[in-house]
Write a protein that holds these residues in place. Structure first.
Motif, short mmCIF file in Angstrom:
data_model
loop_
_atom_site.label_atom_id
_atom_site.label_comp_id
_atom_site.label_asym_id
_atom_site.label_seq_id
_atom_site.Cartn_x
_atom_site.Cartn_y
_atom_site.Cartn_z
N GLY A 16 5.74 20.01 2.64
CA GLY A 16 6.47 18.90 2.05
C GLY A 16 5.65 17.63 2.00
O GLY A 16 4.89 17.32 2.93
N SER A 17 5.79 16.90 0.89
CA SER A 17 5.08 15.63 0.72
C SER A 17 6.02 14.58 0.16
O SER A 17 6.87 14.88 -0.70
N LEU A 18 5.84 13.36 0.61
CA LEU A 18 6.70 12.27 0.19
C LEU A 18 5.82 11.03 0.00
O LEU A 18 5.19 10.56 0.96
N LEU A 19 5.76 10.52 -1.22
CA LEU A 19 4.96 9.34 -1.51
C LEU A 19 5.87 8.13 -1.62
O LEU A 19 6.84 8.14 -2.39
N LEU A 20 5.56 7.10 -0.84
CA LEU A 20 6.37 5.88 -0.81
C LEU A 20 5.56 4.69 -1.29
O LEU A 20 4.34 4.64 -1.10
N GLU A 21 6.25 3.73 -1.86
CA GLU A 21 5.65 2.42 -2.10
C GLU A 21 6.75 1.39 -1.89
O GLU A 21 7.78 1.42 -2.57
N GLY A 22 6.55 0.51 -0.95
CA GLY A 22 7.59 -0.45 -0.59
C GLY A 22 8.79 0.28 -0.02
O GLY A 22 8.65 1.18 0.81
N GLU A 23 9.97 -0.05 -0.50
CA GLU A 23 11.18 0.54 0.05
C GLU A 23 11.65 1.77 -0.72
O GLU A 23 12.67 2.35 -0.39
N MET B 85 0.84 -1.20 0.00
CA MET B 85 0.00 0.00 0.00
C MET B 85 0.88 1.25 0.00
O MET B 85 1.80 1.36 0.81
N PRO B 86 0.62 2.22 -0.87
CA PRO B 86 1.38 3.47 -0.85
C PRO B 86 1.16 4.22 0.46
O PRO B 86 0.11 4.11 1.10
N ILE B 87 2.17 5.00 0.84
CA ILE B 87 2.09 5.83 2.03
C ILE B 87 2.47 7.25 1.65
O ILE B 87 3.49 7.46 0.99
N GLY C 80 -6.76 5.01 -1.59
CA GLY C 80 -6.33 3.91 -0.76
C GLY C 80 -4.97 4.12 -0.12
O GLY C 80 -4.48 3.26 0.61
N THR C 81 -4.35 5.28 -0.39
CA THR C 81 -3.02 5.58 0.18
C THR C 81 -3.14 5.87 1.67
O THR C 81 -4.01 6.63 2.11
N GLY D 209 11.62 2.56 3.71
CA GLY D 209 10.16 2.67 3.77
C GLY D 209 9.52 2.14 5.03
O GLY D 209 8.33 2.31 5.24
N GLU D 210 10.30 1.53 5.91
CA GLU D 210 9.77 0.98 7.15
C GLU D 210 10.05 1.93 8.31
O GLU D 210 11.19 2.35 8.50
#
Length: 393
Positions: free
Chosen positions: A21-28, A1-3, A42-43, A389-390
């Protein structure tokens, strides 16, 4: 799931500032970074009110096996199990301070390689570990002062063998002692060159052939000059670089990084219980340290942050104090932040960290406040630390 991570500001490591500031992650990995990043439905969303997002900080010069005691020799007889647990504690403290990568440029008896395996197996948490194994030096009294840290070698052939041994043991980087050291017994002179030009060339050629970068411990100008001529990638300390601006200009032209370790001197000179023979060698070096740093700035030498954490009163987890010293000596707050992010990544040869941009590893931390207004904000405990990403903190 994206964060989607949002905060008041994002300093992305490229020199740009995004507010908010914005930062979109998916996995690592990072998917996108900027002011208002669009996120798919769904993010998961996490907001840090009053926070600033930065790439995970990088310390290019630590010794995780030692604790910053006034005299490190008091732990020389400690069993390996105890030393390994100390490495784990020091790594944890460093990670919790927002440092997601460290370059360890001298361990003890290769215990750090076993610790890295433990991290990979999920038995401990640590920053990303760039390890040198044993430092390679000529036959020297320093080896007795730091038992298990030195691999002594004399002559080009022996230097070649010593480099290959460290790589075989698991080294990511090779550390060479181009000059003497302040923390060695009194008769070793930090200003004196040690490895010969031929020895340095043999070691550097071997390391580069095996795909490893080379860090050279060098205080005196002749040792610095020899190391730069031999093709090393970083100069550690560089105390007397100001004595020859031509060497500084050569470093700037060739992209040889200076890792100035400014934080070491106050702990040694001002701390109680440090052996007098060490204090005597450091006492008159503050002006040299400051002049060299300013010379490097003026000549455009690339500078990467390193603390030499483990020297007297230079404790793991307090690494960000180095940045305030850099600013006090003339660096802007942004340049100091870049020295411990993008430039730090360049110094250790990593292009997947140090900048928050699409495709990079999602190593970052969030602090309350604005480090561009006061870089000491980064000395406080971060609100969160993410590695690949964790969220770990």
């Amino acid at each position: 799931m994206p964060i989607l991570i949002t905060a008041d500001a994002l300093i992305d490591g490229s020199g740009a500032v995004h507010r908010p500031g914005s930062l979109l992650l998916e996995g690592e990995r990072v998917v996108a970074a900027g002011e208002r990043v669009a996120a798919p439905s769904g993010t998961e969303r996490v907001h840090f009110e009053g926070g600033t997002i930065l790439p995970g900080l990088i310390d290019c010069h630590v010794h995780l096996s030692d604790a910053g005691l006034p005299d490190a020799t008091v732990q020389d007889r400690d069993p390996p199990a105890l030393r390994t647990l100390r490495i784990a504690d020091h790594a944890r403290r460093t990670l919790e301070a927002g440092f997601t990568t460290v370059r360890d440029v001298g361990g003890r008896d290769h215990l750090e390689f076993g610790f890295r395996r433990a991290v990979a197996e999920g038995l401990a948490r640590a920053p990303r570990l760039i390890l040198a194994g044993k430092v390679i030096s000529i036959t020297t009294a320093g080896a007795s002062a730091w038992q298990g840290m030195y691999r002594q070698a004399d002559g080009p052939d022996e230097l070649t063998k010593a480099v290959r041994e460290q790589v075989a043991a698991g080294a990511d980087v090779i550390k060479l002692m181009a000059t003497g050291a302040f923390l060695s017994p009194g008769h070793e002179r930090p200003g004196s060159a040690q490895l010969t030009p031929a020895e340095l060339r043999a070691a550097v050629e071997t390391a580069h052939t095996l795909g490893r970068r080379v860090a050279a411990h060098a205080h005196g100008i002749e040792g610095i000059r020899r190391a730069v001529d031999a093709g090393v990638d970083t100069i550690e300390h560089g105390t007397h670089l100001h004595e020859d601006r031509a060497v500084a200009r050569a470093m700037a032209k060739r992209g040889v990084f200076l890792v100035p370790t400014l934080k070491t001197l106050p702990g040694i000179v001002d701390g109680l219980g440090v052996p007098e023979h060490i204090v005597a060698k450091e006492r008159d070096r503050r002006a040299d340290r400051d002049t060299t740093f300013r010379t490097a700035l003026e000549e455009g030498v690339p500078i990467a942050m390193g603390t030499d954490a483990a020297t007297p009163f230079n404790r793991h987890g307090e690494n960000a104090q180095e940045l305030a010293i850099m600013v006090e000596l003339g660096m802007s707050a942004m340049a100091a932040i870049l020295a411990t992010t993008a430039a730090g990544a360049g110094a250790i040869g990593r292009d997947d960290i140090g900048v928050l941009a699409a495709g990079k590893l999602a190593d970052f931390a969030v602090w309350r406040g604005d480090p561009l207004a006061d870089v000491r904000v980064l000395e406080r405990a971060p609100l969160a630390v993410f590695l690949g990403g964790e969220r770990l903190v």
